[in-house]
Design a protein around this motif. Structure first.
Motif, PDB file in Angstrom:
ATOM      1  N   CYS A  96       1.017  -1.176   0.020  1.00  0.00           N
ATOM      2  CA  CYS A  96       0.075  -0.146  -0.149  1.00  0.00           C
ATOM      3  C   CYS A  96       0.695   1.176   0.212  1.00  0.00           C
ATOM      4  N   ASP A  97       2.189   1.198  -0.514  1.00  0.00           N
ATOM      5  CA  ASP A  97       3.017   2.385  -0.575  1.00  0.00           C
ATOM      6  C   ASP A  97       3.436   2.755   0.983  1.00  0.00           C
ATOM      7  N   LEU A  98       3.346   1.967   1.924  1.00  0.00           N
ATOM      8  CA  LEU A  98       3.713   2.399   2.992  1.00  0.00           C
ATOM      9  C   LEU A  98       5.171   2.388   3.234  1.00  0.00           C
ATOM     10  N   ASN A  99       6.067   3.054   3.959  1.00  0.00           N
ATOM     11  CA  ASN A  99       7.175   2.930   4.113  1.00  0.00           C
ATOM     12  C   ASN A  99       7.905   2.424   5.670  1.00  0.00           C
ATOM     13  N   TYR A 100       9.017   2.201   5.896  1.00  0.00           N
ATOM     14  CA  TYR A 100       9.484   1.852   7.335  1.00  0.00           C
ATOM     15  C   TYR A 100       8.949   2.766   8.475  1.00  0.00           C
ATOM     16  N   GLU A 101       8.982   4.000   8.010  1.00  0.00           N
ATOM     17  CA  GLU A 101       8.559   4.840   9.039  1.00  0.00           C
ATOM     18  C   GLU A 101       6.773   4.953   9.394  1.00  0.00           C
ATOM     19  N   THR A 102       6.271   4.656   8.140  1.00  0.00           N
ATOM     20  CA  THR A 102       4.884   4.788   8.215  1.00  0.00           C
ATOM     21  C   THR A 102       4.132   3.452   8.548  1.00  0.00           C
ATOM     22  N   HIS A 103       4.818   2.197   8.360  1.00  0.00           N
ATOM     23  CA  HIS A 103       4.108   1.081   8.423  1.00  0.00           C
ATOM     24  C   HIS A 103       3.773   0.777  10.006  1.00  0.00           C
ATOM     25  N   PRO A 104       2.386   0.444  10.042  1.00  0.00           N
ATOM     26  CA  PRO A 104       1.881   0.342  11.480  1.00  0.00           C
ATOM     27  C   PRO A 104       2.626  -0.789  12.366  1.00  0.00           C
ATOM     28  N   TYR A 105       3.152  -2.033  11.717  1.00  0.00           N
ATOM     29  CA  TYR A 105       3.784  -2.965  12.376  1.00  0.00           C
ATOM     30  C   TYR A 105       5.266  -2.463  12.957  1.00  0.00           C
ATOM     31  N   GLU A 106       5.816  -1.603  11.991  1.00  0.00           N
ATOM     32  CA  GLU A 106       7.040  -1.016  12.484  1.00  0.00           C
ATOM     33  C   GLU A 106       6.872   0.067  13.405  1.00  0.00           C
ATOM     34  N   ILE A 107       5.873   0.783  13.530  1.00  0.00           N
ATOM     35  CA  ILE A 107       5.613   1.550  14.460  1.00  0.00           C
ATOM     36  C   ILE A 107       5.257   1.140  15.899  1.00  0.00           C
ATOM     37  N   GLU A 108       4.578  -0.124  15.669  1.00  0.00           N
ATOM     38  CA  GLU A 108       4.272  -0.776  16.791  1.00  0.00           C
ATOM     39  C   GLU A 108       5.405  -1.353  17.560  1.00  0.00           C
ATOM     40  N   ALA A 109       6.529  -2.000  16.712  1.00  0.00           N
ATOM     41  CA  ALA A 109       7.748  -2.477  17.450  1.00  0.00           C
ATOM     42  C   ALA A 109       8.527  -1.313  17.705  1.00  0.00           C
ATOM     43  N   GLU A 110       8.705  -0.377  17.300  1.00  0.00           N
ATOM     44  CA  GLU A 110       9.586   0.726  17.753  1.00  0.00           C
ATOM     45  C   GLU A 110       9.079   1.482  18.881  1.00  0.00           C
ATOM     46  N   HIS A 111       7.683   1.438  18.962  1.00  0.00           N
ATOM     47  CA  HIS A 111       6.986   1.683  20.339  1.00  0.00           C
ATOM     48  C   HIS A 111       7.242   0.870  21.191  1.00  0.00           C
ATOM     49  N   GLU A 112       7.406  -0.432  21.272  1.00  0.00           N
ATOM     50  CA  GLU A 112       7.597  -1.392  22.331  1.00  0.00           C
ATOM     51  C   GLU A 112       8.840  -1.322  22.648  1.00  0.00           C
ATOM     52  N   GLU A 113       9.994  -1.144  21.612  1.00  0.00           N
ATOM     53  CA  GLU A 113      11.453  -0.844  22.026  1.00  0.00           C
ATOM     54  C   GLU A 113      11.536  -0.149  23.202  1.00  0.00           C
ATOM     55  N   GLU A 114      10.822   1.167  23.112  1.00  0.00           N
ATOM     56  CA  GLU A 114      11.156   2.041  24.348  1.00  0.00           C
ATOM     57  C   GLU A 114      10.796   1.331  25.826  1.00  0.00           C
ATOM     58  N   LYS A 115      10.231   0.163  25.835  1.00  0.00           N
ATOM     59  CA  LYS A 115      10.426  -0.654  26.984  1.00  0.00           C
ATOM     60  C   LYS A 115      11.429  -1.400  27.658  1.00  0.00           C
ATOM     61  N   TRP A 116      12.599  -1.131  26.912  1.00  0.00           N
ATOM     62  CA  TRP A 116      13.858  -2.042  26.931  1.00  0.00           C
ATOM     63  C   TRP A 116      14.303  -1.716  28.413  1.00  0.00           C
ATOM     64  N   LYS A 117      14.270  -0.717  29.046  1.00  0.00           N
ATOM     65  CA  LYS A 117      14.511  -0.324  30.275  1.00  0.00           C
ATOM     66  C   LYS A 117      13.643  -1.259  31.343  1.00  0.00           C
ATOM     67  N   ASP A 118      12.369  -1.484  31.075  1.00  0.00           N
ATOM     68  CA  ASP A 118      11.677  -2.155  31.921  1.00  0.00           C
ATOM     69  C   ASP A 118      12.456  -3.739  32.356  1.00  0.00           C
ATOM     70  N   TYR A 119      13.071  -4.183  31.199  1.00  0.00           N
ATOM     71  CA  TYR A 119      13.532  -5.631  31.440  1.00  0.00           C
ATOM     72  C   TYR A 119      14.990  -5.471  32.509  1.00  0.00           C
TER      73      TYR A 119
END
Length: 140
Positions: A96-119
């Motif tokens: 659908c012509d989305l790229n890495y920055e606009t892809h919902p799955y990449e956005i979700e994965a990058e959001h989850e990355e921010e939880k790295w300090k929780d571990y």
């Protein structure tokens, strides 16, 4: 970082990360994507920290780019998220012509990355609890 250091981090944090994301993906280390594919490197094309393969259900960590414990933990989280996502939708979004920055799955994965300090903190708390159980707690 050395492969030994990266392996230690994976062994320390991945069981908890994979359990939290309900992922059963295995982890393998390679210097880079070209090393994994036995391919000739292309100039400027070797930037990936990690990759998830739906075909093999494996997370590939590319050690040439992992410079810190944070890099390793973030990469494990990011790829664990992908391991729980639909491959068909992943590909459909790119069609659908989305790229890495606009892809919902990449956005979700990058959001989850921010939880790295929780571990990091969870691991520290568990270590402190084990130490307290072993040696007794100090009363203040």
């Amino acid at each position: 970082m050395t492969n030994k250091e990266i392996t230690k981090i994976v062994n320390q944090y991945y069981p908890l990360i994979s359990a939290n994301y309900k992922s059963n993906a295995k982890v393998e280390l390679y210097n880079n994507i070209f090393d994994r594919l036995n391919a000739i490197p292309a100039v400027g094309e070797d930037k990936a920290f990690a990759e998830y393969s739906w075909d093999t259900n494996k997370i590939y960590l590319y050690t040439n780019h992992l410079n810190s414990e944070e890099d390793v933990i973030r990469s494990l989280i990011h790829e664990c998220v992908h391991s729980t996502q639909s491959y068909e939708l992943f590909e459909a979004y790119y069609e659908c012509d989305l790229n890495y920055e606009t892809h919902p799955y990449e956005i979700e994965a990058e959001h989850e990355e921010e939880k790295w300090k929780d571990y990091k903190w969870k691991e520290f708390d568990e270590w402190m609890d084990a130490l307290g159980e072993k040696n007794g707690y100090t009363e203040y």
